[in-house]
Design a protein around this motif. Structure first.
Motif, PDB file in Angstrom:
ATOM      1  N   UNK A 189     -68.393 -23.148 -34.009  1.00 59.30           N
ATOM      2  CA  UNK A 189     -66.946 -22.943 -34.143  1.00 59.30           C
ATOM      3  C   UNK A 189     -66.316 -22.815 -32.760  1.00 59.30           C
ATOM      4  N   UNK A 190     -65.145 -23.440 -32.617  1.00 57.53           N
ATOM      5  CA  UNK A 190     -64.461 -23.549 -31.327  1.00 57.53           C
ATOM      6  C   UNK A 190     -62.984 -23.172 -31.526  1.00 57.53           C
ATOM      7  N   UNK A 191     -62.441 -22.338 -30.679  1.00 59.69           N
ATOM      8  CA  UNK A 191     -61.000 -22.049 -30.734  1.00 59.69           C
ATOM      9  C   UNK A 191     -60.260 -23.287 -30.228  1.00 59.69           C
ATOM     10  N   UNK A 192     -59.401 -23.864 -31.088  1.00 53.86           N
ATOM     11  CA  UNK A 192     -58.638 -25.047 -30.688  1.00 53.86           C
ATOM     12  C   UNK A 192     -57.439 -24.647 -29.832  1.00 53.86           C
ATOM     13  N   UNK A 193     -57.128 -25.463 -28.832  1.00 53.68           N
ATOM     14  CA  UNK A 193     -55.918 -25.341 -27.994  1.00 53.68           C
ATOM     15  C   UNK A 193     -55.309 -23.933 -27.936  1.00 53.68           C
ATOM     16  N   UNK A 194     -56.028 -22.950 -27.353  1.00 50.47           N
ATOM     17  CA  UNK A 194     -55.503 -21.570 -27.338  1.00 50.47           C
ATOM     18  C   UNK A 194     -54.153 -21.444 -26.618  1.00 50.47           C
ATOM     19  N   UNK A 195     -53.834 -22.362 -25.750  1.00 46.13           N
ATOM     20  CA  UNK A 195     -52.555 -22.283 -25.034  1.00 46.13           C
ATOM     21  C   UNK A 195     -51.345 -22.531 -25.901  1.00 46.13           C
ATOM     22  N   UNK A 196     -51.564 -22.994 -27.124  1.00 43.55           N
ATOM     23  CA  UNK A 196     -50.451 -23.383 -27.978  1.00 43.55           C
ATOM     24  C   UNK A 196     -49.863 -22.241 -28.809  1.00 43.55           C
ATOM     25  N   UNK A 197     -50.552 -21.078 -28.879  1.00 36.34           N
ATOM     26  CA  UNK A 197     -50.161 -20.103 -29.898  1.00 36.34           C
ATOM     27  C   UNK A 197     -49.051 -19.143 -29.497  1.00 36.34           C
ATOM     28  N   UNK A 198     -48.763 -19.072 -28.236  1.00 38.24           N
ATOM     29  CA  UNK A 198     -47.716 -18.138 -27.809  1.00 38.24           C
ATOM     30  C   UNK A 198     -48.093 -16.686 -28.008  1.00 38.24           C
ATOM     31  N   UNK A 199     -49.387 -16.377 -27.948  1.00 41.87           N
ATOM     32  CA  UNK A 199     -49.833 -14.988 -28.082  1.00 41.87           C
ATOM     33  C   UNK A 199     -49.547 -14.197 -26.818  1.00 41.87           C
TER      34      UNK A 199
END
Ligand code: AMP
Ligand code: MN
Ligand code: MN
Ligand code: MN
Length: 285
Positions: A189-199
């Motif tokens: 399992x891989x976290x997809x595009x973490x930069x996209x979430x605005x967290x």
């Protein structure tokens, strides 16, 4: 192995891409991809075709999917790679995750009708290749086609994101379930595009920490959804959290996608590519 042209994230018309798995395999090969994965949203229905098409092109293949997850009140995507696509629990989990899309789409259409855009459900259906997988992308294509917006990003900005008339709150899979479905089916399992979430930094720390705790092992560093600055930021996060690094275009369509299959910078050399941990799962051409 480190510097091969791996593209481990893209979509066919089995989810919200516009090309068939066969056309994607041809395009990937033409663009110099050496290891490929098709990662349709919440769906593995295209995996056999993708694997066969990859073999016909002389392309090594890893199974893939991109699972929709709700975490901290937001939608997060988890890419699964190298799993057994026939795994019963994975298939059941994905089926359940897809199951909410039909009602959600009808609610989206009702919201759009209230602001003077009738018939959006039927319009979106005209773009759907898989009746179980109606997505915001299909609504966006319809709204562009009928002239409501100039392009897809305008549709999302004005109609399909939080607080906008066509947006519907939705509860997807949990993070733990998504990671376990992939892992127990033999994949990573891989976290997809973490930069996209605005967290916020705290939320992002929680995502990475809990993801690791559930057995997640990778993160996308070089993706069509990241800026160059984010390549650096998530390379550092991969090292900090001891995660394998992935690379994928997130290609959806020749007309819509900025990043084509296989056309990405290499992973930073200090990282361990996710495909090094998946060598035994590769379908060799
Ligand atoms: P859904 O799974 O139905 O919520 O749809 C999510 C998909 O919408 C993503 O996988 C993207 O393909 C697409 N998407 C999300 N945001 C945008 C955007 N700003 N511009 C274009 N496509 C987008
Ligand atoms: Mn998509
Ligand atoms: Mn995504
Ligand atoms: Mn994607």
């Amino acid at each position: 192995m480190h510097l091969i042209n791996a593209d481990l994230h893209c979509h066919s018309d089995v989810s919200d891409g516009t090309l068939t798995p066969e056309r994607l395999a041809e395009r990937a090969h033409r663009n110099g991809v050496e290891l490929w994965a098709l990662t349709d949203h919440d769906e593995v229905g295209g995996q056999r075709r993708a694997r066969d098409a990859a073999r016909a092109q002389g392309l090594d293949y890893l199974t893939g999917t991109e699972i929709s997850v709700t975490f901290a009140g937001k939608t997060v995507h988890i890419v699964g790679l190298g799993f057994d696509a026939d795994d019963a629990q994975l298939n059941q989990g994905l089926r359940a995750t897809r199951g909410g899309r039909e009602l959600r789409a009808r609610d989206m259409a009702a919201g759009l009708a209230r602001v003077g855009i009738p018939g959006a459900y039927e319009g979106a259906l005209g773009y759907v290749g898989n009746p179980e997988l109606i997505s915001r992308t299909h609504f966006a294509r319809h709204l562009v086609e009928i002239g409501h917006c100039a392009d897809m990003s305008e549709v999302f900005r004005r109609y399909l994101t939080e607080g906008k008339p066509g947006f519907v709150e939705h509860r997807w899979a949990t993070l733990g379930d998504a990671v376990r479905w992939v892992t127990q089916a033999g994949g990573v399992a891989v976290i997809a595009h973490p930069g996209r979430y605005g967290f916020t930094p705290n939320e992002e720390f929680a995502l990475f920490t809990e993801f690791r705790g559930h057995g997640g092992r990778g993160v996308e560093v070089v993706t069509g959804s990241h800026t160059v600055a984010e390549y650096g930021k998530y390379a550092d996060m991969a090292l900090e959290f001891d995660l394998l690094a992935s690379r994928g275009s997130d290609f959806h369509s020749p007309e819509e996608s900025r990043t084509d299959l296989g056309r990405l910078p290499d992973l930073p050399g200090k990282l361990t590519p996710v495909w090094e941990a998946l060598e035994h799962r590769v379908h060799r051409a």
